[in-house]
Design an enzyme around this catalytic site. Sequence first.
Site, PDB file in Angstrom:
ATOM      1  N   CYS A  77     -16.498  12.449  -3.604  1.00  0.00           N
ATOM      2  CA  CYS A  77     -15.146  12.687  -4.117  1.00  0.00           C
ATOM      3  C   CYS A  77     -14.126  12.506  -2.998  1.00  0.00           C
ATOM      4  O   CYS A  77     -14.396  12.839  -1.841  1.00  0.00           O
ATOM      5  CB  CYS A  77     -15.027  14.092  -4.702  1.00  0.00           C
ATOM      6  SG  CYS A  77     -15.995  14.351  -6.202  1.00  0.00           S
ATOM      7  N   CYS A 100     -15.337  22.199  -5.324  1.00  0.00           N
ATOM      8  CA  CYS A 100     -16.728  21.986  -4.914  1.00  0.00           C
ATOM      9  C   CYS A 100     -16.943  22.448  -3.473  1.00  0.00           C
ATOM     10  O   CYS A 100     -16.191  22.062  -2.575  1.00  0.00           O
ATOM     11  CB  CYS A 100     -17.087  20.512  -5.038  1.00  0.00           C
ATOM     12  SG  CYS A 100     -18.760  20.142  -4.463  1.00  0.00           S
ATOM     13  N   GLN A 153     -19.925   2.726 -19.051  1.00  0.00           N
ATOM     14  CA  GLN A 153     -18.892   3.545 -18.415  1.00  0.00           C
ATOM     15  C   GLN A 153     -19.402   4.967 -18.186  1.00  0.00           C
ATOM     16  O   GLN A 153     -20.026   5.557 -19.067  1.00  0.00           O
ATOM     17  CB  GLN A 153     -17.647   3.584 -19.289  1.00  0.00           C
ATOM     18  CG  GLN A 153     -16.878   2.270 -19.316  1.00  0.00           C
ATOM     19  CD  GLN A 153     -16.166   1.969 -18.014  1.00  0.00           C
ATOM     20  OE1 GLN A 153     -15.860   2.857 -17.217  1.00  0.00           O
ATOM     21  NE2 GLN A 153     -15.886   0.696 -17.788  1.00  0.00           N
ATOM     22  N   CYS A 174     -19.982  15.912   1.631  1.00  0.00           N
ATOM     23  CA  CYS A 174     -20.295  14.912   0.604  1.00  0.00           C
ATOM     24  C   CYS A 174     -19.179  13.869   0.498  1.00  0.00           C
ATOM     25  O   CYS A 174     -18.001  14.212   0.472  1.00  0.00           O
ATOM     26  CB  CYS A 174     -20.510  15.606  -0.740  1.00  0.00           C
ATOM     27  SG  CYS A 174     -20.685  14.470  -2.131  1.00  0.00           S
ATOM     28  N   CYS A 218     -11.840  -2.439 -12.227  1.00  0.00           N
ATOM     29  CA  CYS A 218     -12.091  -1.149 -11.589  1.00  0.00           C
ATOM     30  C   CYS A 218     -11.631  -1.149 -10.132  1.00  0.00           C
ATOM     31  O   CYS A 218     -11.938  -0.215  -9.385  1.00  0.00           O
ATOM     32  CB  CYS A 218     -13.574  -0.771 -11.687  1.00  0.00           C
ATOM     33  SG  CYS A 218     -14.683  -1.961 -10.910  1.00  0.00           S
ATOM     34  N   TYR A 228     -18.557 -11.347 -18.524  1.00  0.00           N
ATOM     35  CA  TYR A 228     -19.135 -10.141 -17.927  1.00  0.00           C
ATOM     36  C   TYR A 228     -19.255  -9.084 -19.040  1.00  0.00           C
ATOM     37  O   TYR A 228     -18.770  -7.961 -18.905  1.00  0.00           O
ATOM     38  CB  TYR A 228     -18.299  -9.601 -16.764  1.00  0.00           C
ATOM     39  CG  TYR A 228     -17.839 -10.650 -15.771  1.00  0.00           C
ATOM     40  CD1 TYR A 228     -18.624 -10.980 -14.661  1.00  0.00           C
ATOM     41  CD2 TYR A 228     -16.624 -11.313 -15.940  1.00  0.00           C
ATOM     42  CE1 TYR A 228     -18.197 -11.945 -13.744  1.00  0.00           C
ATOM     43  CE2 TYR A 228     -16.203 -12.273 -15.029  1.00  0.00           C
ATOM     44  CZ  TYR A 228     -16.988 -12.578 -13.936  1.00  0.00           C
ATOM     45  OH  TYR A 228     -16.561 -13.524 -13.033  1.00  0.00           O
ATOM     46  N   GLU A 278     -23.149 -12.842 -19.724  1.00  0.00           N
ATOM     47  CA  GLU A 278     -23.599 -11.705 -18.915  1.00  0.00           C
ATOM     48  C   GLU A 278     -24.769 -12.163 -18.045  1.00  0.00           C
ATOM     49  O   GLU A 278     -25.637 -12.910 -18.506  1.00  0.00           O
ATOM     50  CB  GLU A 278     -24.027 -10.548 -19.832  1.00  0.00           C
ATOM     51  CG  GLU A 278     -24.727  -9.393 -19.153  1.00  0.00           C
ATOM     52  CD  GLU A 278     -23.932  -8.778 -18.025  1.00  0.00           C
ATOM     53  OE1 GLU A 278     -24.541  -8.511 -16.969  1.00  0.00           O
ATOM     54  OE2 GLU A 278     -22.713  -8.566 -18.192  1.00  0.00           O
ATOM     55  N   ASP A 283     -14.245  -8.544 -17.691  1.00  0.00           N
ATOM     56  CA  ASP A 283     -14.502  -7.207 -17.113  1.00  0.00           C
ATOM     57  C   ASP A 283     -15.445  -7.385 -15.927  1.00  0.00           C
ATOM     58  O   ASP A 283     -16.614  -7.005 -15.982  1.00  0.00           O
ATOM     59  CB  ASP A 283     -15.115  -6.294 -18.181  1.00  0.00           C
ATOM     60  CG  ASP A 283     -15.298  -4.859 -17.688  1.00  0.00           C
ATOM     61  OD1 ASP A 283     -14.802  -4.534 -16.585  1.00  0.00           O
ATOM     62  OD2 ASP A 283     -15.954  -4.070 -18.392  1.00  0.00           O
ATOM     63  N   CYS A 341     -23.714  19.388  -8.752  1.00  0.00           N
ATOM     64  CA  CYS A 341     -22.560  18.498  -8.606  1.00  0.00           C
ATOM     65  C   CYS A 341     -21.554  18.853  -9.681  1.00  0.00           C
ATOM     66  O   CYS A 341     -21.859  18.783 -10.878  1.00  0.00           O
ATOM     67  CB  CYS A 341     -22.993  17.041  -8.740  1.00  0.00           C
ATOM     68  SG  CYS A 341     -21.607  15.876  -8.749  1.00  0.00           S
TER      69      CYS A 341
END
Length: 416
Positions: A81, A70, A249, A78, A373, A278, A302, A346, A157
């Site tokens: 990433c 990129c 996701q 940017c 995550c 969650y 949730e 989660d 992108c």
Amino acid sequence: MEQASLELTVGPVAHGGWCVARHEGRVVFVRHALPGERVIADVTEETTRFLRADAVEILEPSPDRVVPPCPYAGPGRCGGCDWQHATPEAQRRLKAQVVTEQLQRLAGIRREVVVEEVPGAKDGLGWRTRVQFAALPSGELGFRRHRSHEIEVVDACLIAHPEVEAVAAEEHTWPGASSIEVITSSGGDRAVVVTPRPRRSVTVPDLEAPASVLLDQGKGRTVPRRGSGVLHEQVGERRFRVAGSGFWQVHPGAAETLLDAVLAYAAPEPGEWALDLYCGVGLFAAGLAEAVGPEGAVFGVESEESAVRDARANLRDLPQARVERGRVEDALDRFQIERADLVVVDPPRAGLGREVVTRIASLDALRIVYVSCDPATLARDLAWLAERGYTLSELRAFDAFPMTHHVECVALLVRA
């Protein structure tokens, strides 16, 4: 602070897209570098304990280094990433090292970790199905620079899914907008979520591909301005509806990959009583409900109102599944949940926290499956679960966010 340049020998990777170096006894967190490299780095931030810096010249490159695909990646550009300068294989090794280090440092767990590739991204590009652009006052779109409010204007992108780029949001200006999110789904839907600046209306340009347009009213509420704003995701034989701004996701292969991993670890049996905390729009709850069957039960919790509506619609054909709105911290008490055979969690990036860990442990479940995550909050929570009698039995890690430092983990905990 006057910007200083340092010549550094780069050490191991650190959580967050950094590598660690040392200069005159002080720790330096370096971006755009790789372990083992010799670099010239510009200091970008100084605290009493450490420095942050960007590698601006590579004196001795790592064999894992590549030219970033990129043109917007690199020092001062940017911030989306972290690892475009490393091969995809090297990125997965670096992420594995981070997970290993966090488990050992925060939970005292020594474990060899392998980060697995997720199907659906070629060379780490073209995977992101939800892309949020920041808008300049002029209406031009871009992404924020690392640890900055400044915006790098882009015309494309490379990690965005081709169906996101088909909208060509970056080729237009969006007067009055503060941000634009472009979404595509495996069901073939597209949506654009527009967040206006305070007391401004947004002029929506003609888009290059059909898409619903939704107006973000804040606090997770959106209203359609064009189209329904409902997207559909296909996972195996099951179709899920997701309100345009709702959570799903972002990697096209992640939902099915994570569902398979969760069900393999949870090993739900007919007649069992499972919790899905969650639970979002019901991805894991659906798989659990199918497995426990009509004689079993699944209870989902949730906090997002729109996600609860979607989950109830998605689980309508599974009467053994029930979803209620609430914060996990108080919902289990409010609905008098005292036990479970298995628990799936989660949580968001902040993890469970001690209060929720204590409450989940009190359910005396045989198995807890933890989807995370963030390896740091995962490791912290695993340490607290260990205090409550649960040990880490199995762990898988997935490269669900190529080119970035993020990694998805699925952990199985069993009662000691």
